[in-house]
Design a protein around this motif. Structure first.
Motif, short mmCIF file in Angstrom:
data_model
loop_
_atom_site.label_atom_id
_atom_site.label_comp_id
_atom_site.label_asym_id
_atom_site.label_seq_id
_atom_site.Cartn_x
_atom_site.Cartn_y
_atom_site.Cartn_z
N ALA A 140 0.83 -1.21 0.00
CA ALA A 140 0.00 0.00 0.00
C ALA A 140 0.86 1.25 0.00
O ALA A 140 0.60 2.21 -0.75
CB ALA A 140 -0.93 -0.01 1.21
N MET A 141 1.91 1.26 0.83
CA MET A 141 2.79 2.44 0.89
C MET A 141 3.53 2.63 -0.43
O MET A 141 3.77 3.76 -0.87
CB MET A 141 3.79 2.30 2.04
CG MET A 141 3.15 2.29 3.43
SD MET A 141 2.17 3.76 3.83
CE MET A 141 0.50 3.10 3.67
N HIS A 142 3.87 1.53 -1.09
CA HIS A 142 4.57 1.61 -2.37
C HIS A 142 3.68 2.28 -3.42
O HIS A 142 4.16 3.08 -4.24
CB HIS A 142 4.97 0.21 -2.84
CG HIS A 142 5.64 0.20 -4.18
ND1 HIS A 142 6.92 0.68 -4.39
CD2 HIS A 142 5.19 -0.22 -5.41
CE1 HIS A 142 7.24 0.57 -5.67
NE2 HIS A 142 6.20 0.02 -6.31
N VAL A 143 2.37 1.95 -3.41
CA VAL A 143 1.44 2.58 -4.35
C VAL A 143 1.37 4.08 -4.11
O VAL A 143 1.41 4.89 -5.05
CB VAL A 143 0.04 1.95 -4.21
CG1 VAL A 143 -0.99 2.75 -5.01
CG2 VAL A 143 0.05 0.50 -4.67
N LEU A 144 1.30 4.49 -2.85
CA LEU A 144 1.23 5.92 -2.55
C LEU A 144 2.53 6.63 -2.92
O LEU A 144 2.51 7.75 -3.45
CB LEU A 144 0.94 6.13 -1.06
CG LEU A 144 -0.48 5.79 -0.59
CD1 LEU A 144 -0.60 5.95 0.92
CD2 LEU A 144 -1.50 6.68 -1.28
N ASP A 145 3.66 5.98 -2.67
CA ASP A 145 4.96 6.59 -3.01
C ASP A 145 5.06 6.83 -4.51
O ASP A 145 5.65 7.83 -4.95
CB ASP A 145 6.11 5.69 -2.55
CG ASP A 145 6.21 5.62 -1.04
OD1 ASP A 145 5.67 6.52 -0.37
OD2 ASP A 145 6.80 4.64 -0.51
N GLY A 146 4.48 5.94 -5.30
CA GLY A 146 4.56 6.07 -6.75
C GLY A 146 3.81 7.28 -7.29
O GLY A 146 4.07 7.72 -8.42
N ALA A 147 2.87 7.81 -6.50
CA ALA A 147 2.10 8.98 -6.94
C ALA A 147 2.51 10.26 -6.23
O ALA A 147 1.88 11.31 -6.42
CB ALA A 147 0.61 8.72 -6.70
N ARG A 166 -2.66 12.07 -9.45
CA ARG A 166 -2.80 10.62 -9.33
C ARG A 166 -3.13 10.18 -7.91
O ARG A 166 -3.42 9.00 -7.68
CB ARG A 166 -1.50 9.93 -9.78
CG ARG A 166 -1.19 10.06 -11.27
CD ARG A 166 0.17 9.44 -11.58
NE ARG A 166 0.27 8.08 -11.07
CZ ARG A 166 1.43 7.45 -10.82
NH1 ARG A 166 2.58 8.08 -11.05
NH2 ARG A 166 1.42 6.21 -10.37
N LEU A 167 -3.06 11.10 -6.96
CA LEU A 167 -3.24 10.71 -5.56
C LEU A 167 -4.60 10.10 -5.24
O LEU A 167 -4.67 9.12 -4.48
CB LEU A 167 -2.99 11.92 -4.65
CG LEU A 167 -1.52 12.22 -4.33
CD1 LEU A 167 -1.41 13.48 -3.48
CD2 LEU A 167 -0.88 11.04 -3.60
N PRO A 168 -5.73 10.62 -5.76
CA PRO A 168 -7.02 10.00 -5.42
C PRO A 168 -7.08 8.52 -5.81
O PRO A 168 -7.46 7.67 -4.99
CB PRO A 168 -8.04 10.83 -6.22
CG PRO A 168 -7.38 12.15 -6.38
CD PRO A 168 -5.93 11.86 -6.56
N ASP A 169 -6.66 8.20 -7.05
CA ASP A 169 -6.67 6.80 -7.47
C ASP A 169 -5.65 5.98 -6.69
O ASP A 169 -5.88 4.80 -6.39
CB ASP A 169 -6.39 6.70 -8.97
CG ASP A 169 -7.56 7.18 -9.81
OD1 ASP A 169 -8.71 7.06 -9.34
OD2 ASP A 169 -7.32 7.69 -10.92
N ALA A 173 -7.09 4.96 -3.41
CA ALA A 173 -8.03 3.85 -3.58
C ALA A 173 -7.28 2.54 -3.85
O ALA A 173 -7.65 1.48 -3.29
CB ALA A 173 -8.99 4.16 -4.72
N ASP A 174 -6.22 2.58 -4.66
CA ASP A 174 -5.45 1.37 -4.95
C ASP A 174 -4.73 0.88 -3.70
O ASP A 174 -4.57 -0.34 -3.50
CB ASP A 174 -4.45 1.64 -6.06
CG ASP A 174 -5.13 1.79 -7.42
OD1 ASP A 174 -6.25 1.28 -7.57
OD2 ASP A 174 -4.54 2.42 -8.32
N ALA A 175 -4.27 1.81 -2.86
CA ALA A 175 -3.62 1.41 -1.60
C ALA A 175 -4.62 0.68 -0.70
O ALA A 175 -4.28 -0.33 -0.07
CB ALA A 175 -3.05 2.64 -0.90
N LEU A 176 -5.85 1.17 -0.65
CA LEU A 176 -6.89 0.48 0.13
C LEU A 176 -7.16 -0.91 -0.44
O LEU A 176 -7.42 -1.87 0.30
CB LEU A 176 -8.18 1.30 0.14
CG LEU A 176 -8.25 2.44 1.16
CD1 LEU A 176 -9.43 3.35 0.85
CD2 LEU A 176 -8.39 1.87 2.58
N ALA A 177 -7.10 -1.02 -1.78
CA ALA A 177 -7.33 -2.32 -2.41
C ALA A 177 -6.23 -3.31 -2.04
O ALA A 177 -6.48 -4.52 -1.95
CB ALA A 177 -7.41 -2.15 -3.92
N GLU A 178 -5.01 -2.82 -1.82
CA GLU A 178 -3.92 -3.70 -1.38
C GLU A 178 -4.17 -4.20 0.04
O GLU A 178 -3.81 -5.33 0.39
CB GLU A 178 -2.59 -2.95 -1.44
CG GLU A 178 -2.12 -2.55 -2.83
CD GLU A 178 -1.68 -3.76 -3.66
OE1 GLU A 178 -1.51 -4.86 -3.09
OE2 GLU A 178 -1.50 -3.60 -4.88
#
Length: 673
Positions: free
Chosen positions: A358-365, A371-374, A377-382
């Motif tokens: 999840a943290m990796h997804v947020l770091d990528g944005a 891109r932060l809103p999506d 959401a993707d971090a929550l999906a992880e």
């Protein structure tokens, strides 16, 4: 003898009979004339247009409101038509407004020519007032002058000359500007004109001059030419005039206090009725009106009502679906993401591998705020596999499955998960046209949970869409305005959409043909969802009533020959103009109260899918005979696109009957909505 000649002779007779008064010196009527009236007014019957003759053979068409009470004192509308006018038609056109506002109407049958002297007009007005006051208890300071074309100029002049009696003027098709200082500021003006009326530009110019002088003035343009305004505009004007009266009333007599308290009780009852009908946006708008109208009071009974309204407003303001963002302000995206990171790291139940993903997804944005809103959401999906399943179902447009999964997640202890489940669940329901179910979910994400998600702006936008589709237009206007104000960095397509919705709302009047079209589309949606209970039937009954009224107005315009008349001259100055403000083509540049639908195919959506349930039961009181009668009249009264629209709509109901029978659906199958 033509009408103009007859009018001139009668006016001369009035003057010869000694009724003429010097301009501005002798006021027609007086407060002392407003005494008790006989229990049965001579020659008048409540709820009917009646003919009486005043002194000097001045004929009047009069209307008493249906709930007439001889113990009450009544505001009176004194009306004047142009030389080719029809007093009976004018009184009938005002009857619905008179019933709603509790006013008496007295319309002069002497058509006003431009060359008539003001002194002669005053003589006729005095005769009118005397005739009414013999029969009705008249409010001493709350009369209204009204007129069409040259009659509007006459009404404006008479109200200026006798401000001690008049509280306002209704002008249709003409509004001559007045020199500074000649119009009393307490005499409000409600002006109406067809956009194709040659004097529409005159009305628009007068607006600028009146505003500069601080004179209360409201202007409404409607689709049409030199003709009487639609009755719904008269009702809107009467409501506006009544509010102004109670806001500025300075009469502290016992009777005035009783009238004010009675009006306040009626107004607050409207608020409660809206809440009972679960129409919270209308309740909010009416409560705000109530507060503005009655808040300045020292009366204990009225003060209790004001306090009740204030409590309702405070509660409704916390709902973004009602009041927009009055109680909320969007947080900074960095704060939302930061709070999410801290909550995840503090939660010992989260598996380290899922946390790292999840943290990796947020770091990528991190370097791209868009891109932060999506990413959130993707971090929550992880972190939550079921949320991933719901998002996948949305991607496949398996909306019912997605909504079911998101409903399960809505009660999560994870605040970010519950907020995102509300947003995506609401979005799925918008796609299903289940706006009533979508709105509370989206309102939570846009308001109470605004600091849990970066989709709060999208949520607010979709709340505005829901309110638009549910025909709660003023709420939608507030919401879209707040969206444009508080989310300046939202995607351009959404901002353009919000602006379009706001402009469209401003161009549609309640009761107009575009309004009927939208209401029919709403019923199509309810049928598709199998909401075939009494509320749906009531909505469709209202459509029939609205169509009946549009037909009445069309027939009234035909009888009147399209209104007419009224150049410059006597009774208040000249003026003219070549057309309505904003020119021709495109949208009007000023807010309008009625709008024609664009040419081309009628916007009704997929009518073929509105076939569930039993259309005959759904349509309720609109039996086949009634439908045929409405349709036959519409074929001759309205533009082709509306005739096609109605024919298509009725056809869809009949096809729905057959489709329902073929599918084995019982009559009335579906939810009771």
């Amino acid at each position: 003898m033509n009408t103009a000649a007859r009018a001139a002779l009668c006016l001369a007779a009035a003057a010869a009979a000694g009724l003429a008064a010097a301009a501005g010196v002798v006021a027609p009527g007086s407060p002392s004339a407003a005494g008790p009236a006989p229990p049965a007014p001579a020659g008048l019957a409540p709820g009917e247009v009646c003919r009486i003759t005043a002194d000097a053979d001045v004929p009047l068409a009069c209307y008493l409101p249906a709930g007439y009470d001889p113990e009450k004192r009544y505001p009176v509308v004194y009306g004047f038509s142009p030389a080719d006018g029809n007093a009976d038609a004018a009184a009938r056109r005002w009857s619905r407004t008179a019933d709603q506002a509790g006013w008496v109407v007295a319309w002069c049958d002497l058509g006003v020519a431009d060359a008539v002297k003001v002194e002669d007009l005053q003589a006729v007005l005095k005769a009118m007032m005397a005739a009414v006051e013999k029969r009705v208890r008249v409010h001493p300071r709350r009369s209204y002058a009204a007129g069409l074309a040259a009659g509007a100029r006459a009404a404006l002049a008479l109200a200026r000359l006798h401000p001690e009696r008049f509280a306002g003027v209704f002008c249709e098709g003409a509004l001559a500007a007045v020199p500074r200082g000649e119009h009393p500021r307490h005499v409000a003006v409600f002006a109406m004109a067809g956009r194709r009326d040659p004097h529409a530009a005159e009305v628009a110019m007068a607006k600028v001059i009146f505003d500069a002088q601080g004179i209360p003035l409201e202007v409404r343009f409607f689709d049409g030419g030199a003709e009487p305004a639609p009755g719904r505009l008269l009702e809107e004007g009467a409501r506006w005039m009544s509010r102004l009266w109670f806001i500025h009333q300075d009469d502290d007599s016992p009777e005035a206090r009783r009238e004010r308290l009675a009006a306040a009780r009626d107004a607050l009852a409207e608020v409660r009725k809206c809440l009972q009908d679960d129409d919270r946006p209308s309740a909010y708008a009416r409560a705000l009106e109530f507060q503005e109208t009655f808040q300045n009071t020292t009366d204990d009974a009225l003060g209790a009502l004001v306090a009740e309204a204030a409590a309702l407003i405070a509660d409704l303001r916390r709902d973004p679906a009602v009041a927009g963002l009055e109680s909320y302000r969007p947080p900074r995206p960095a704060d939302v993401v930061g709070a999410f990171r801290e909550a995840c790291r503090a939660d010992a139940k989260i598996e380290p591998a899922r946390l790292a993903a999840a943290m990796h997804v947020l770091d990528g944005a991190a370097d791209d705020p868009s891109r932060l809103p999506d990413a959130l959401a993707d971090a929550l999906a992880e972190l939550h596999p079921k949320f991933r399943q719901a998002l996948d179902a949305l991607d496949r447009e398996d909306l019912l499955a997605a909504a079911a999964l998101l409903d399960e997640l809505g009660g999560s202890a994870d605040p970010a998960l519950s907020a995102h489940a509300a947003y995506f669940g609401g979005r799925a329901r918008v796609m299903l046209e289940r706006y009533e179910e979508a709105m509370p979910l989206l309102a939570k994400a846009a308001g109470e949970w605004i600091d849990r998600t970066l989709f709060s702006g999208e949520s607010l936008f979709l709340v505005g869409v829901c309110q638009t589709e549910l025909l709660r237009r003023q709420a939608a206007l507030r919401i879209m305005s707040d969206f444009l104000k508080f989310y300046p960095d939202a995607p351009e397509r959404m901002r353009v959409g919000a602006d379009y919705v706001a402009r469209t709302i401003r161009a549609i009047a309640d009761g107009s043909l575009p309004d009927v079209q939208d209401r029919m589309d709403d019923c199509r949606r309810l049928l598709k969802l199998q909401y075939s209970g009494k509320p749906t039937q009531d909505r469709q009954d209202r459509i029939i009533a609205m169509l009946d009224r549009l037909i009445e107005e069309a027939e009234e315009r035909e009888r009147n020959g399209g209104g007419g008349g009224g150049g410059g001259g006597g009774g208040g100055g000249g003026g003219g103009g070549s057309g309505p403000p904003g020119g021709t083509g495109g949208r009007p540049t000023s807010p309008a109260t009625e709008s024609a639908a664009p040419p081309g195919e009628a916007r009704m959506g997929a009518l073929g899918r509105a076939s569930r349930g039993s259309p005959d039961e759904v349509w309720g009181a609109a039996r086949q005979r009634q439908r045929d009668e409405v349709l036959n009249v519409l074929k001759t009264k309205f533009p082709e696109r509306y005739r096609e629209l109605l024919e298509q709509y009725y056809k869809s109901l009949q096809e729905g009957d057959r489709a329902g029978a073929a599918a084995g659906l019982a009559p009335g199958a579906g939810a009771e909505r």
